[in-house]
Motif scaffolding. Structure first.
Motif, PDB file in Angstrom:
ATOM      1  N   GLY A  55       2.224   8.568  -2.586  1.00  0.00           N
ATOM      2  CA  GLY A  55       2.248   7.577  -3.649  1.00  0.00           C
ATOM      3  C   GLY A  55       3.428   6.628  -3.588  1.00  0.00           C
ATOM      4  N   ILE A  56       4.176   6.653  -2.496  1.00  0.00           N
ATOM      5  CA  ILE A  56       5.343   5.775  -2.350  1.00  0.00           C
ATOM      6  C   ILE A  56       4.874   4.451  -1.741  1.00  0.00           C
ATOM      7  CG2 ILE A  56       7.610   5.484  -1.280  1.00  0.00           C
ATOM      8  CD1 ILE A  56       7.781   8.565  -1.170  1.00  0.00           C
ATOM      9  N   PRO A  57       5.073   3.338  -2.454  1.00  0.00           N
ATOM     10  CA  PRO A  57       4.620   2.043  -1.934  1.00  0.00           C
ATOM     11  C   PRO A  57       5.450   1.577  -0.745  1.00  0.00           C
ATOM     12  CG  PRO A  57       5.814   1.748  -3.987  1.00  0.00           C
ATOM     13  CD  PRO A  57       5.704   3.224  -3.758  1.00  0.00           C
ATOM     14  N   GLY A  58       4.883   0.604  -0.008  1.00  0.00           N
ATOM     15  CA  GLY A  58       5.606   0.000   1.110  1.00  0.00           C
ATOM     16  C   GLY A  58       5.246   0.556   2.471  1.00  0.00           C
ATOM     17  N   LEU A  59       4.154   1.297   2.566  1.00  0.00           N
ATOM     18  CA  LEU A  59       3.765   1.908   3.838  1.00  0.00           C
ATOM     19  C   LEU A  59       3.566   0.886   4.961  1.00  0.00           C
ATOM     20  CD1 LEU A  59       2.909   4.363   5.532  1.00  0.00           C
ATOM     21  CD2 LEU A  59       0.596   4.037   4.657  1.00  0.00           C
ATOM     22  N   PRO A  60       2.892  -0.250   4.733  1.00  0.00           N
ATOM     23  CA  PRO A  60       2.666  -1.168   5.857  1.00  0.00           C
ATOM     24  C   PRO A  60       3.953  -1.622   6.550  1.00  0.00           C
ATOM     25  CG  PRO A  60       1.215  -1.731   4.046  1.00  0.00           C
ATOM     26  CD  PRO A  60       2.175  -0.698   3.524  1.00  0.00           C
ATOM     27  N   LEU A  61       4.954  -2.016   5.777  1.00  0.00           N
ATOM     28  CA  LEU A  61       6.197  -2.486   6.391  1.00  0.00           C
ATOM     29  C   LEU A  61       6.945  -1.340   7.076  1.00  0.00           C
ATOM     30  CD1 LEU A  61       8.046  -4.853   6.970  1.00  0.00           C
ATOM     31  CD2 LEU A  61       9.156  -4.464   4.766  1.00  0.00           C
ATOM     32  N   ARG A  62       6.940  -0.162   6.471  1.00  0.00           N
ATOM     33  CA  ARG A  62       7.596   0.994   7.112  1.00  0.00           C
ATOM     34  C   ARG A  62       6.916   1.328   8.430  1.00  0.00           C
ATOM     35  NH1 ARG A  62       7.041   3.503   1.921  1.00  0.00           N
ATOM     36  NH2 ARG A  62       5.709   5.076   2.886  1.00  0.00           N
ATOM     37  N   LEU A  63       5.589   1.323   8.436  1.00  0.00           N
ATOM     38  CA  LEU A  63       4.829   1.669   9.638  1.00  0.00           C
ATOM     39  C   LEU A  63       5.058   0.638  10.743  1.00  0.00           C
ATOM     40  CD1 LEU A  63       2.754   3.499  11.004  1.00  0.00           C
ATOM     41  CD2 LEU A  63       0.961   2.181   9.873  1.00  0.00           C
ATOM     42  N   GLU A 107       0.839  -1.202   0.000  1.00  0.00           N
ATOM     43  CA  GLU A 107       0.000   0.000   0.000  1.00  0.00           C
ATOM     44  C   GLU A 107       0.876   1.256   0.000  1.00  0.00           C
ATOM     45  OE1 GLU A 107      -3.034   2.186   3.142  1.00  0.00           O
ATOM     46  OE2 GLU A 107      -2.761   0.016   3.279  1.00  0.00           O
ATOM     47  N   ALA A 108       0.479   2.231  -0.795  1.00  0.00           N
ATOM     48  CA  ALA A 108       1.254   3.471  -0.904  1.00  0.00           C
ATOM     49  C   ALA A 108       0.842   4.466   0.176  1.00  0.00           C
ATOM     50  CB  ALA A 108       1.055   4.082  -2.288  1.00  0.00           C
ATOM     51  N   ASP A 109       1.774   5.350   0.511  1.00  0.00           N
ATOM     52  CA  ASP A 109       1.470   6.418   1.459  1.00  0.00           C
ATOM     53  C   ASP A 109       0.807   7.578   0.723  1.00  0.00           C
ATOM     54  OD1 ASP A 109       3.524   7.788   0.143  1.00  0.00           O
ATOM     55  OD2 ASP A 109       4.973   7.494   1.750  1.00  0.00           O
TER      56      ASP A 109
END
Length: 165
Positions: free
Chosen positions: A34-42, A29-31
């Motif tokens: 529009g940058i993907p990878g939000l779930p893992l970053r969060l 999922e994007a933030d």
């Protein structure tokens, strides 16, 4: 409105994360930029190692970039000071970017993050109090009742705050 996956991660609810992923939630999922990878970053920033492990199992990009550069999940774990997540990410193949300084995590810190004094005025867990009971600083308060005449005398003098002067 945040997705079910994002809400579950913010609450640290592994079961809800698993349910959202099983229902087809976008692991990349994007933030808002529009940058993907939000779930893992969060999850990395919040320190939810079990959720990080689950997201990786579902194929989350370990090396996803954000505005700070590549390997954003590792950057977020370092920023959040979550040793377990940093070790998990490094153990699963995260690269350490040249501009990222990995902190030395100390397991014997004087006070741990979740152990701040709070309601307890004693020393951190595992340490003894250095002061004797008689040396401890404590505030004592005594309630005093004033008559109307005393109140008027004390608080109607010029120069006192709230006296209207």
């Amino acid at each position: 409105m945040p997705s079910a996956l994002r809400l579950a991660i913010e609450q640290g609810d592994l079961i809800a994360v698993q349910a959202a992923l099983a229902a087809g939630a976008d692991v990349e999922e994007a933030d808002i930029h529009g940058i993907p990878g939000l779930p893992l970053r969060l999850a990395s920033f919040r320190g939810h190692a079990d959720i990080v492990r689950e997201l990786l199992r579902y194929g989350a990009d370990l090396h996803a970039a954000n505005a700070d550069g590549p390997d954003a999940p590792l950057r977020m774990a370092v920023r959040g000071k979550h040793q377990a997540v940093v070790e998990l990410l490094l153990g699963t193949g995260a690269d350490i970017p040249a501009d990222l300084h990995l902190p030395q995590f100390h397991t014997h810190e004087r006070r741990l993050r979740g152990e701040r004094r709070g309601a307890d005025n004693g020393p951190p867990h595992g340490l003894r109090e250095r002061r004797q009971d008689g040396q401890r600083r404590s505030t004592s308060v005594q309630e005093v009742r004033l008559s109307s005449q005393q109140w008027e005398h004390l608080f109607s003098r010029p120069g006192l705050a709230g006296s209207g002067a």
